[in-house]
Write an enzyme that holds these catalytic residues in place. Structure first.
Site, short mmCIF file in Angstrom:
data_model
loop_
_atom_site.label_atom_id
_atom_site.label_comp_id
_atom_site.label_asym_id
_atom_site.label_seq_id
_atom_site.Cartn_x
_atom_site.Cartn_y
_atom_site.Cartn_z
N GLU A 1 18.99 -31.62 6.16
CA GLU A 1 17.83 -30.91 5.58
C GLU A 1 18.19 -29.55 4.97
OE1 GLU A 1 18.42 -31.36 8.79
OE2 GLU A 1 17.50 -29.84 10.08
N PRO B 1 -7.57 -2.77 1.14
CA PRO B 1 -6.39 -2.88 2.02
C PRO B 1 -5.08 -2.74 1.24
CG PRO B 1 -7.97 -4.62 2.51
CD PRO B 1 -8.46 -3.94 1.26
N CYS C 1 20.72 -34.66 14.28
CA CYS C 1 21.33 -33.90 15.38
C CYS C 1 20.86 -34.43 16.74
CB CYS C 1 21.04 -32.41 15.19
SG CYS C 1 22.27 -31.39 16.01
N GLU D 1 14.62 -8.99 0.46
CA GLU D 1 13.28 -9.08 1.04
C GLU D 1 13.29 -8.43 2.42
OE1 GLU D 1 11.93 -13.11 1.79
OE2 GLU D 1 10.47 -12.32 3.21
N SER E 1 3.05 -12.89 7.08
CA SER E 1 2.95 -14.28 6.60
C SER E 1 2.30 -14.39 5.22
CB SER E 1 2.16 -15.17 7.58
OG SER E 1 2.68 -15.08 8.85
N LYS F 1 -11.46 -7.98 -2.20
CA LYS F 1 -11.39 -6.54 -1.89
C LYS F 1 -9.97 -5.99 -2.11
CE LYS F 1 -14.68 -4.95 -0.74
NZ LYS F 1 -15.85 -4.58 -1.60
N ILE G 1 8.51 -16.94 -0.55
CA ILE G 1 8.21 -17.85 -1.67
C ILE G 1 8.13 -17.04 -2.97
CG2 ILE G 1 6.54 -19.49 -2.64
CD1 ILE G 1 7.80 -20.60 -0.15
N GLY H 1 16.77 -30.52 18.08
CA GLY H 1 16.03 -29.87 19.16
C GLY H 1 16.94 -29.59 20.34
N HIS I 1 22.93 -31.51 9.94
CA HIS I 1 21.56 -31.28 9.46
C HIS I 1 21.48 -31.44 7.94
CE1 HIS I 1 19.75 -29.63 13.19
NE2 HIS I 1 21.02 -29.36 13.47
N GLU J 1 9.33 -0.72 13.54
CA GLU J 1 10.72 -1.19 13.52
C GLU J 1 11.28 -1.37 12.12
OE1 GLU J 1 10.68 -4.69 15.90
OE2 GLU J 1 9.54 -5.85 14.43
N GLN K 1 -4.68 -0.97 -1.52
CA GLN K 1 -4.53 0.45 -1.86
C GLN K 1 -3.96 1.21 -0.65
OE1 GLN K 1 -8.17 2.22 -3.40
NE2 GLN K 1 -8.80 0.26 -4.24
N1 GLN Z 1 20.70 -29.91 21.75
C1 GLN Z 1 21.66 -30.66 21.02
C2 GLN Z 1 23.03 -30.00 21.02
O1 GLN Z 1 23.15 -28.84 21.34
C3 GLN Z 1 21.20 -30.88 19.60
C4 GLN Z 1 21.10 -29.63 18.80
C5 GLN Z 1 20.29 -29.79 17.54
O2 GLN Z 1 19.55 -30.74 17.40
N2 GLN Z 1 20.39 -28.85 16.63
O3 GLN Z 1 24.00 -30.63 20.69
#
Ligand code: GLN
Length: 541
Positions: free
Chosen positions: A510, A191, A382, A141, A14, A188, A19, A355, A508, A150, A193
């Site tokens: 975003e 770590p 969604c 990356e 992390s 420091k 970035i 979700g 989505h 791994e 090095q």
């Molecule tokens: N669970 C919902 C679906 O499968 C919405 C999926 C999501 O929000 N990405 O359609």
């Protein structure tokens, strides 16, 4: 000829390698170079699509439907480019290919081994992506921390690759942490090095060190790092904690990070133009307003689970010279409507993001009901759109107990149902409706105004969809289906025209917002939320 830049991490995980890599990409782009990226993740999952957001943060989705590591989102946002399936490589996918080849008989007679078969496959992934993107610089990356068991096949593949492409064509940037000891007041270097020593024991000598730190690195410590790690002094780059990740490229630029890289890669420098990015950072540093946006979801304890949503809100905020103050609302706490109202009363806007699964759903429905009834600017994404439809069906259309089949198989009114093509799908890995699909927007709608277009393309990741049997009934009561798939079969967007901003999308948004090009749907939400802020300050509320 493409030059390769490998980014490894040491000391702790992390560190923000993503970035740092994205910032380097930005700096190179600002000089007019083209840049592509790949993220190598050493875990055995074929992709992060089946991982819990608590484990791995958000799953980022590309145009071509790859479910990838969230760092790819940073790269797309900083570099302002769209990457693909080729950009995400995991141990799982590498082994899957090699084992499939073995079963097919491609290696008949041979013992299939980590070296050369796995390492060759890793190298061929680099070549394949390089041929596809064909850029001046190719950043790779490597996830995890140097020393992880791994990660070894990847490190070995890089060692071989560096030798094969020859001096001046590939470099290794190693990112480390300089811990600060308050008792002695020192940063420091030991770590770092040690982690360079581990890297060397695998045959890799870094050309550049980027050191994460909470304090400025004294000259003496930089010199010490240079001496013990065998890098030149100008190649010890400080990467201090910043208020905003978008400040990082400028902080690195002050130390001529890109020039140091270009020199090591024997590439002629070009003049850079960071003017608009500097203006952006100026806006970020000096916001005129504060907008409080609630995000109601079930992964609220780990903000990385919604990182693209958070960044998209910020981007829209930058444009409005506003700082976005995020209030995380655990949707399970909204199950009681009075508690929900209490939690939401100080908000200027609400997002219900994507979700899976039934947990927290009733709370999300309450939050959306509150937004709808109180004209609180709302953006549903969604699952957030599916919830908006369920809420409307229950509380306005009067379809009591309306639900999604995802949450209630035997729902009396399944207003959200599995998509037809999903009914025969078996297994969970990479089987959703994924990636970019077109959507046709109805003229004259809020969505139409926001996009300024009637045909858009957005990225998807879902199995369920509005059940067309209920579409008319819901529409008749006022919820507008403002976006549909080109064949008219899938509802892609809904909106409530009487509210200031009540818009939800099956896709989505975003994943396509950029710091300098906020997404229209996030901009619509933030503009409406800012109006609310301004009204409140007028009325002294
Ligand atoms: N669970 C919902 C679906 O499968 C919405 C999926 C999501 O929000 N990405 O359609």
């Amino acid at each position: 000829m493409t030059k390769f830049i490998f980014i490894t991490g040491g000391v702790v995980s992390s560190l923000g390698k993503g970035i740092i890599g994205a910032s380097l990409g930005k700096l190179l782009r600002s000089k007019g170079f083209t840049v592509a990226i790949q993220k190598f993740d050493p875990y055995i999952n074929v992709d992060p699509g089946t991982m819990s957001p608590f484990q791995h943060g958000e799953v980022f989705v590309t145009d071509d439907g790859a479910e990838t590591d969230l760092d790819l989102g940073h790269y797309e946002r900083f570099i302002d480019a769209n990457f693909s399936q080729l950009s995400n490589v995991t141990s799982g996918s590498v082994y899957q290919t090699v084992i499939a080849k073995e079963r097919r008989g491609d290696y008949l007679g041979a013992t299939v081994q980590t070296i050369p078969h796995i390492t060759n496959e890793i190298k061929s992934r680099i070549i394949k992506a390089q041929k596809h993107f064909d850029t001046d610089f190719h950043i790779i990356e490597i996830g995890g921390t140097i020393g992880d068991i791994e990660g070894l096949p990847f490190i070995e593949a890089i060692r071989q690759f560096k030798t094969e492409v020859g001096f001046g064509n590939a470099i290794n940037i190693h990112c480390t942490l300089l811990p600060y000891l308050p008792t002695s007041g020192e940063l420091k270097t030991k770590p770092s090095q040690h982690s360079v020593n581990v890297l060397r024991s695998y045959g890799l000598q870094p050309e550049i060190l980027v050191c994460r730190t909470s304090k400025p690195i004294p000259k003496t410590e930089k010199e010490k790092l240079a001496l013990f790690c065998s890098v030149s002094k100008d190649a010890v780059i400080e990467c201090r904690d910043m208020k905003s990740i978008y400040e990082v490229p400028l902080a690195l630029d002050e130390q001529n990070f890109a020039e140091v890289v270009l020199h090591r890669l024997q590439t002629q420098d070009k003049k850079s133009n960071l003017k608009s990015w500097e203006q952006l950072v100026d806006k970020i540093r000096n916001p005129k307003h504060i907008i409080k946006i609630g995000i109601a979801g079930k992964y609220t304890k780990l903000s990385d689970a919604y990182i693209s949503v958070v960044e998209s809100l910020k981007h829209a905020g930058f444009k409005d010279e506003s700082k976005i103050d995020i209030k995380w609302i655990n949707s399970e706490e909204c199950t009681d409507y009075d508690k929900c109202k209490e939690l939401m009363k100080d908000l200027h806007g609400l997002v219900v993001p994507g979700g899976f699964g039934v947990r927290g759903i009733e709370g999300k429905l309450n939050a959306i009901r509150y937004a709808r009834e109180n004209n609180l600017p709302f953006l549903g994404i969604c699952l957030g759109m599916q919830c908006a439809v369920i809420e409307y069906a229950r509380n306005v259309v009067g379809l009591k107990d309306a639900n999604s089949k995802e949450f209630d198989e035997g729902a009396t009114y399944p207003v959200i149902d599995l998509m037809t093509e999903q009914k025969s799908v078996k297994g969970y890995g990479g089987t959703m409706r994924l990636g970019a699909y077109d959507c046709i927007i109805k003229k004259g709608t809020v969505a139409n105004k926001a996009y300024g277009e009637t045909k858009i393309s957005e990225r998807h990741r879902h199995r369920y969809e509005v059940n067309n049997e209920y579409l008319e009934k819901i529409q008749d009561k006022g919820l507008v289906f403002s976006g549909m798939s080109p064949d008219g079969m899938l509802a892609e967007m809904v909106e409530l025209p009487e509210n200031d901003w009540f818009v939800a999308a099956q896709f989505h948004p975003e994943f396509k917002s950029r710091p300098e090009r906020p997404h229209p749907l996030f901009q619509g939400l933030i503009d409406a939320a800012l109006n609310k802020v301004k009204q409140e300050s007028k009325t002294g509320k």
